[in-house]
Design an enzyme around this catalytic site. Structure first.
Site, mmCIF file in Angstrom:
data_model
loop_
_atom_site.group_PDB
_atom_site.id
_atom_site.type_symbol
_atom_site.label_atom_id
_atom_site.label_comp_id
_atom_site.label_asym_id
_atom_site.label_seq_id
_atom_site.Cartn_x
_atom_site.Cartn_y
_atom_site.Cartn_z
ATOM 1 N N ARG A 16 0.828 -1.214 0.000
ATOM 2 C CA ARG A 16 0.000 0.000 0.000
ATOM 3 C C ARG A 16 0.863 1.267 0.000
ATOM 4 O O ARG A 16 0.615 2.222 0.723
ATOM 5 C CB ARG A 16 -0.963 -0.017 1.192
ATOM 6 C CG ARG A 16 -2.065 -1.059 1.019
ATOM 7 C CD ARG A 16 -3.062 -1.000 2.138
ATOM 8 N NE ARG A 16 -2.436 -1.295 3.409
ATOM 9 C CZ ARG A 16 -2.911 -0.932 4.593
ATOM 10 N NH1 ARG A 16 -4.023 -0.270 4.668
ATOM 11 N NH2 ARG A 16 -2.273 -1.262 5.693
ATOM 12 N N GLU A 17 1.886 1.265 -0.860
ATOM 13 C CA GLU A 17 2.792 2.409 -0.943
ATOM 14 C C GLU A 17 2.061 3.696 -1.336
ATOM 15 O O GLU A 17 2.381 4.776 -0.849
ATOM 16 C CB GLU A 17 3.896 2.141 -1.983
ATOM 17 C CG GLU A 17 4.871 1.036 -1.605
ATOM 18 C CD GLU A 17 4.406 -0.347 -2.079
ATOM 19 O OE1 GLU A 17 3.183 -0.596 -2.157
ATOM 20 O OE2 GLU A 17 5.282 -1.183 -2.351
ATOM 21 N N LEU A 18 1.082 3.555 -2.232
ATOM 22 C CA LEU A 18 0.393 4.752 -2.700
ATOM 23 C C LEU A 18 -0.445 5.379 -1.583
ATOM 24 O O LEU A 18 -0.569 6.600 -1.497
ATOM 25 C CB LEU A 18 -0.496 4.423 -3.907
ATOM 26 C CG LEU A 18 -1.087 5.639 -4.636
ATOM 27 C CD1 LEU A 18 0.008 6.551 -5.168
ATOM 28 C CD2 LEU A 18 -2.009 5.197 -5.767
ATOM 29 N N LYS A 117 -21.047 2.847 -4.237
ATOM 30 C CA LYS A 117 -20.461 1.552 -4.593
ATOM 31 C C LYS A 117 -20.412 1.329 -6.105
ATOM 32 O O LYS A 117 -21.366 1.628 -6.811
ATOM 33 C CB LYS A 117 -21.289 0.435 -3.966
ATOM 34 C CG LYS A 117 -20.867 0.089 -2.563
ATOM 35 C CD LYS A 117 -21.938 -0.694 -1.840
ATOM 36 C CE LYS A 117 -22.105 -2.063 -2.417
ATOM 37 N NZ LYS A 117 -21.027 -2.988 -2.032
ATOM 38 N N ILE A 440 -27.102 0.232 19.272
ATOM 39 C CA ILE A 440 -26.907 -0.758 18.208
ATOM 40 C C ILE A 440 -25.812 -1.769 18.537
ATOM 41 O O ILE A 440 -25.672 -2.786 17.886
ATOM 42 C CB ILE A 440 -26.640 -0.050 16.857
ATOM 43 C CG1 ILE A 440 -27.737 0.979 16.569
ATOM 44 C CG2 ILE A 440 -26.554 -1.029 15.701
ATOM 45 C CD1 ILE A 440 -29.152 0.412 16.550
ATOM 46 N N ASP A 608 -27.017 -8.638 13.412
ATOM 47 C CA ASP A 608 -26.860 -7.513 12.479
ATOM 48 C C ASP A 608 -26.791 -7.997 11.038
ATOM 49 O O ASP A 608 -26.036 -8.917 10.732
ATOM 50 C CB ASP A 608 -25.549 -6.755 12.771
ATOM 51 C CG ASP A 608 -25.597 -6.028 14.099
ATOM 52 O OD1 ASP A 608 -26.682 -5.563 14.488
ATOM 53 O OD2 ASP A 608 -24.529 -5.909 14.745
ATOM 54 N N HIS A 650 -30.425 -5.416 12.716
ATOM 55 C CA HIS A 650 -30.074 -4.022 12.450
ATOM 56 C C HIS A 650 -29.567 -3.902 11.024
ATOM 57 O O HIS A 650 -28.810 -4.735 10.544
ATOM 58 C CB HIS A 650 -28.993 -3.559 13.429
ATOM 59 C CG HIS A 650 -28.297 -2.308 12.998
ATOM 60 N ND1 HIS A 650 -28.930 -1.099 12.985
ATOM 61 C CD2 HIS A 650 -27.047 -2.088 12.532
ATOM 62 C CE1 HIS A 650 -28.087 -0.181 12.532
ATOM 63 N NE2 HIS A 650 -26.938 -0.760 12.248
ATOM 64 N N HIS A 703 -23.052 9.124 12.191
ATOM 65 C CA HIS A 703 -22.005 9.386 11.202
ATOM 66 C C HIS A 703 -21.498 10.813 11.307
ATOM 67 O O HIS A 703 -20.530 11.176 10.642
ATOM 68 C CB HIS A 703 -22.527 9.093 9.798
ATOM 69 C CG HIS A 703 -23.060 7.695 9.677
ATOM 70 N ND1 HIS A 703 -24.365 7.375 9.953
ATOM 71 C CD2 HIS A 703 -22.444 6.536 9.354
ATOM 72 C CE1 HIS A 703 -24.538 6.067 9.789
ATOM 73 N NE2 HIS A 703 -23.390 5.544 9.432
HETATM 74 N N1 GLN Z 1 -23.391 -4.064 16.215
HETATM 75 C C1 GLN Z 1 -22.545 -3.350 15.317
HETATM 76 C C2 GLN Z 1 -22.018 -2.117 16.015
HETATM 77 O O1 GLN Z 1 -22.686 -1.571 16.799
HETATM 78 C C3 GLN Z 1 -23.287 -2.963 14.066
HETATM 79 C C4 GLN Z 1 -22.401 -2.282 13.072
HETATM 80 C C5 GLN Z 1 -23.033 -2.038 11.716
HETATM 81 O O2 GLN Z 1 -24.209 -2.075 11.558
HETATM 82 N N2 GLN Z 1 -22.259 -1.728 10.732
HETATM 83 O O3 GLN Z 1 -20.955 -1.648 15.754
HETATM 84 ZN ZN ZN Z 2 -25.234 -0.087 11.342
#
Ligand code: GLN
Ligand code: ZN
Length: 768
Positions: A16-18, A117, A440, A608, A650, A703
């Site tokens: 992964r030099e770049l 993607k 979660i 999940d 989830h 996020h």
């Molecule tokens: N249980 C995972 C977490 O809380 C769920 C992550 C995910 O949905 N990408 O990190």
């Molecule tokens: Zn998630």
């Protein structure tokens, strides 16, 4: 003569030099010249590697400092105005490097362009933007410079471009009332000018990628395709064009592809093994067929005998001068060099081929075709040995797993009673308030946690101390959740590096590489674990942690697992059994874990499945089949518990519309989904479909570092309440919290609990 070809080589380097060079440039630790030099060094290295391997057609312009679609935006001058280019360009008419990285990552002028993607790969590209009245012109000399650069090094290359249909349909139309049919004619002269320039430089072949031909195309696209290519071909008569298709078979677009006025068409024979048979029936006289036989997206050695059979069959129909041999798609989606894996188990390593090894396979196949099988007798023999070893190896084949698979019965895919019955029992057992709060799974992964895990892995921390460190973390996470009044708790997942790797490491049938990186976007890579054999679970994986966490509280503790579909799709998959079979094996292993968690007193278990949607096949005709086994696999993994045990799932993405019925068919008692970024809009899908079970629309966008207020989250819940029966609503964040810091999480979750309380109070006063 059959020609040995390649469609693209991974660009970031075996080590992964770049990545290192680019990130150092971004941090201001090195100059632009340093970065340019690093890129040049890698290009030369990879061209030489391909030349030495004996390839006839070697790609150029497959290199990129960030992304090939972004490079196309630059070539065509498709730069959104907000980046202030070209007014402040420092590079003549070319998109300068600051603008380039600004488009990719955002700068002081504007945020980054969108990323998404690339078909069904895990590679993410920069999404081109199209506007009404937009003008295009050549604005990057990269494709020309790279051809010159290779030529100067004595290597004649085949420049690669993304074709106009794929480029435009992968983009976003930012003005109303414009479509591909408006943009493509405007881009065509720029494509022609670029191709003419390549011809002037002495280019004899170009590769134009049009994977869109392997997808479901709209009628307008189908109609416009040929006229556009006719115009293009007419304008550059001296040029040989290879149209490359990949990631699926051509199917209904096969006639179209072979009606194009081009000199060669490339087929992905890994994704659609038999399409060469149809192709040789309709390929026009004089056109070449490029056979994508070596898997560009997976890591298994090629079955050379089988490939050679196909090459010879095609040769016998169209003549050897019309055959090219290559990878199924660009090797961008494969790791670079298996030779670096000095610590890998020798059996497993013997079954694998990374990009460098794939080049050798292409060369052997071509040699076998041109000089006869005797010329490659040794290689064929070795390949046959690998094939038969993989068919019989006890490392791969586990009779216990096969017996269990043979014994699957319909009752294993369903809970004992319907949701309404289960809900009653669960409510009695869990005794939760209305609008119950939960999270979660993961909590912030602090430096300390990461350090302890790394030290334990390296052997610098003994197991007892490591366990102690994790338990301390669990204690504090549990205490925090109790303090702020969460209703269903989690242990925080401090012991997990990654939600797939963590399970892969504990399964039989899984292997790991040290250098098996594949570019995911920009400088980022992923190193997927490798499913090499029948999967089973020799020991319980999460039970001790969950059991311990439950001893710390009277509130219910949720057990946390990753679902079978997600584990499958985030790994390198086997090519000797179907995805379905592999997935169900994983489901059986998880089923045992679910049972053990229940037996250990865990009353709620979350499985999940964030990858269910991304596993959707590219062709709509294949969806039902996939969704059936994906849903079945999920159900197989969880439908072993008593009615009283609550199964959660989830998913974190926002496009549910297309798969909502399958999401319902999972029959999880509770689903938590991403919803806050879309301001609950996606709940419409759940509302319209009348989602039958309980649902936690994420009210906190994890996020973003922003801390949402309780009022904000209350109003999101009020929105949700309009679509979903309030009795069914859970209150939770969008996703796991592991990438966030405590400074944000602490107040955010407190506010979230307050929002749930607001909803309860409102309800009570309405009832009073
Ligand atoms: N249980 C995972 C977490 O809380 C769920 C992550 C995910 O949905 N990408 O990190
Ligand atoms: Zn998630």
């Amino acid at each position: 003569m059959v020609l040995a070809t390649n469609l693209g080589f991974p660009r970031f380097g075996a080590d992964r030099e770049l990545k290192k060079a680019t990130e150092s440039y971004w941090k201001g630790n090195s100059s632009q010249d340093d970065l340019l030099e690093a890129g040049k060094e890698l290009r030369l290295r990879h061209w030489k590697m391909q030349k030495d391997a004996g390839l006839d057609h070697i790609p150029s312009n497959d290199f990129s400092f960030y992304d090939q679609m972004l490079d196309m935006c630059c070539l065509l001058g498709c730069v959104p105005e907000r980046y202030g280019w070209p007014q402040n360009s420092s590079d003549g008419g070319n998109v300068d490097m600051d603008t380039y990285f600004g488009m990719a990552r955002g700068n002081d002028k504007a945020p980054a362009m969108e990323m998404t993607k690339w078909f069904d790969t895990n590679y993410h590209y920069i999404v081109p933007e199209f506007y009404e009245g937009q003008d295009f012109k050549i604005s990057s000399s990269k494709i020309f410079d790279e051809f010159d650069e290779a030529k100067a090094a004595g290597i004649e290359t085949r420049p690669v471009l993304i074709g106009p249909f794929t480029f435009v349909t992968r983009g976003k139309f930012k003005s109303e009332n414009i479509s591909a049919a408006d943009i493509i004619p405007k881009l065509l002269p720029v494509y022609i000018e670029a191709l003419q320039k390549l011809v002037d430089k002495g280019v004899s072949w170009v590769q134009i990628d049009e994977p869109i031909l392997a997808m479901d195309m709209c009628e307008t696209g189908k109609q416009n395709f040929k006229p556009v290519y006719e115009e293009l071909a007419k304008a550059v008569p001296g040029l040989n064009i290879l149209i490359s298709t990949y990631f699926e078979g051509l199917r209904d677009n096969m006639d179209l592809a072979f009606s194009l006025p081009v000199q060669a068409v490339h087929l992905d024979l890994r994704r659609d093994a038999h399409q060469y048979k149809d192709a040789i029936g309709i390929i026009p006289e004089g056109m070449m067929l490029s056979l994508g036989l070596v898997d560009g997206r997976n890591i298994w050695k090629n079955d050379l005998h089988q490939s050679l059979n196909i090459i010879e069959f095609v040769e016998s129909h169209i003549g050897s001068d019309r055959v090219m041999v290559g990878p199924s798609c660009s090797m961008l989606h494969s790791p670079v060099d298996l030779d670096l894996e000095v610590e890998m188990d020798a059996d497993i390593k013997g079954w694998l081929a990374f990009s460098k090894q794939k080049l050798a396979e292409i060369a052997v196949l071509t040699k076998g075709a041109n000089e006869g099988r005797e010329a490659v007798a040794g290689e064929l023999e070795a390949s046959d040995a690998t094939v038969s070893e993989r068919k019989t190896s006890s490392r791969i084949h586990n009779n216990a797993v096969k017996d269990r698979m043979a014994g699957l019965s319909p009752d294993m895919f369903n809970r004992e009673n319907v949701f309404a019955e289960r809900q009653k029992v669960q409510r009695a057992a869990l005794n939760l308030p209305s609008f119950p709060t939960t999270s979660i799974g993961s909590f912030p992964q602090t430096q300390e946690i990461r350090k302890a895990r790394a030290a334990f892995k390296k052997g610098n921390l003994d197991e007892a101390s490591y366990t102690e460190a994790m338990k301390t973390e669990i204690q504090s996470v549990v205490k925090y959740q109790e303090d702020i009044g969460m209703d269903m708790l989690v242990h925080g997942e401090p012991e997990r590096n990654d939600m797939v790797e963590y399970f892969g490491e504990q399964f039989d049938g899984y292997a790991f590489s040290k250098f098996g990186w594949v570019q995911s976007y920009g400088t980022r890579g992923v190193k997927p674990p490798i499913i090499f054999g029948d999967v089973s679970r020799p020991n319980a994986m999460t039970v001790e942690w969950s059991k311990y966490a439950q001893t710390l509280t009277d509130k219910p503790m949720k057990g946390m697992l990753t679902g079978p579909v997600t584990i499958l799709f985030w790994s390198f998959k086997r090519d000797d059994i179907s995805y379905e079979e592999s997935c169900k094996q994983i489901a059986l292993a998880l089923r045992d874990e679910v049972k053990d968690l229940e037996a250990a007193g865990i009353k709620a278990i979350q499985m999940d499945e964030p990858a269910i949607r991304e596993g959707l096949p590219l062709r709509r005709a294949d969806w039902d089949d996939y969704l059936k086994w994906a849903v079945d696999s999920f159900k197989l993994s969880v439908c072993t518990v008593e009615d009283a045990t609550q199964i959660h799932t989830h998913m974190c993405y926002s496009e549910f519309n297309e798969i909502i019925e399958s999401v319902g068919a999972l029959d999880a008692d509770v689903i938590s989904i991403e919803a806050s970024r879309s301001q609950m809009d996606l709940l419409d899908a759940f509302g319209a479909y009348k989602y039958p079970n309980e649902i936690g629309p994420g009210v906190y966008d994890i996020h973003s570092p922003r801390i949402p207020t309780s009022d904000e989250m209350t109003s999101l819940l009020e929105k949700a309440e309009k679509v979903i029966d309030p009795d069914m609503i859970w209150v939770n964040p969008d996703c796991g919290l592991k990438t966030r810091g405590w400074a944000e999480v602490e107040p955010a979750l407190k506010n979230m609990v307050q929002a749930a309380k607001n909803m309860r109070e409102k309800r009570q006063s309405a009832a009073a």
